[in-house]
Write an enzyme that holds these catalytic residues in place. Sequence first.
Site, PDB file in Angstrom:
ATOM      1  CE  LYS A  82      -4.268  -1.928   2.121  1.00  0.00           C
ATOM      2  NZ  LYS A  82      -4.880  -1.863   2.990  1.00  0.00           N
ATOM      3  CB  ALA A 148      -4.433  -1.506   9.519  1.00  0.00           C
ATOM      4  CB  VAL A 171       3.540   6.614  23.733  1.00  0.00           C
ATOM      5  CG1 VAL A 171       2.758   7.724  23.647  1.00  0.00           C
ATOM      6  CG2 VAL A 171       3.343   5.577  24.529  1.00  0.00           C
ATOM      7  N   GLY A 256     -13.956  -7.627  10.738  1.00  0.00           N
ATOM      8  CA  GLY A 256     -13.760  -6.610   9.565  1.00  0.00           C
ATOM      9  C   GLY A 256     -14.234  -7.124   8.150  1.00  0.00           C
TER      10      GLY A 256
END
Length: 289
Positions: A82, A148, A171, A256
């Site tokens: 992608k 994603a 984080v 999904g």
Amino acid sequence: MATRCGQMASMVEEETTPARYAVMGNPVAHSKSPQIHRHFAHQSGHDIEYTALWVDVDGFREAVEQFRDEGGKGLNITVPFKLEAFQLADNLSDRAKLAGAVNTIRFEPDGKIFGDNTDGTGLVHDLAKNLGVQLRNKKILVLGAGGAARGVLGPLLRQNPAVLVIVNRTVSKARELAKIFEPIGKVEACGYEELVGKRFDVVINGTSASLKGEMPPLPVNLFANNAVAYDMMYGDKPTPFLEWAMLHGATIAVDGLGMLVEQAAESYLLWRGVRPETKHIIMALRKGG
């Protein structure tokens, strides 16, 4: 006369040759996309051919150009290509620019590559239209800060939730994403340990943990009343995340598969100018049809 007959034969061939589409990935044999697009074509009365193409990890550009040169009209792109598709595109939709990735390619008449990302729109459509989940003014938690997750943040924020929190083991990656999407809506970032004591209306798993049969390190009491748990992965049985969610207070827990069908419908719209009806197809796929 011979020339004219040759031209007529060529025209007939053009009219009767199915329009060619495919999904490219590695691996790709498991893909339900050919099955989904066959349903779409039958419903729309379109003559198309849709195949799954395994592509070598170092051969993506060459495979795309070959498919285009052989008369292909468009492609769906899955893992791990992608980002490479994003870089290869000559022109990008706004949602692809925001996602930083491309999952749908359309070949323009001049041969240029138009890149789009239909993942987030597919997710929102599944939640809002198929499942009847209201996202406005809700507290949304997205697990993961990889491709994603990034692909769905824009469309989710455009539904005007009260807040969207991105949680990630690293984080700093979550904070980077939050900064990118701040102009669109209220978005925050944190680590898993900071979730203790917080409750959410919608929790979306965008990590790859389900593929490995693993669970993100979530605290109990994460779900608000009537909360929804959504795993962007899908399979023949509930993922570890969905099993955990049902045991810890989620009212709705869904995988999904609907998102897969809805993002495919958005791709079909981009290619063919028609958005297929999807509910019956999702039901058929859940039954193995």
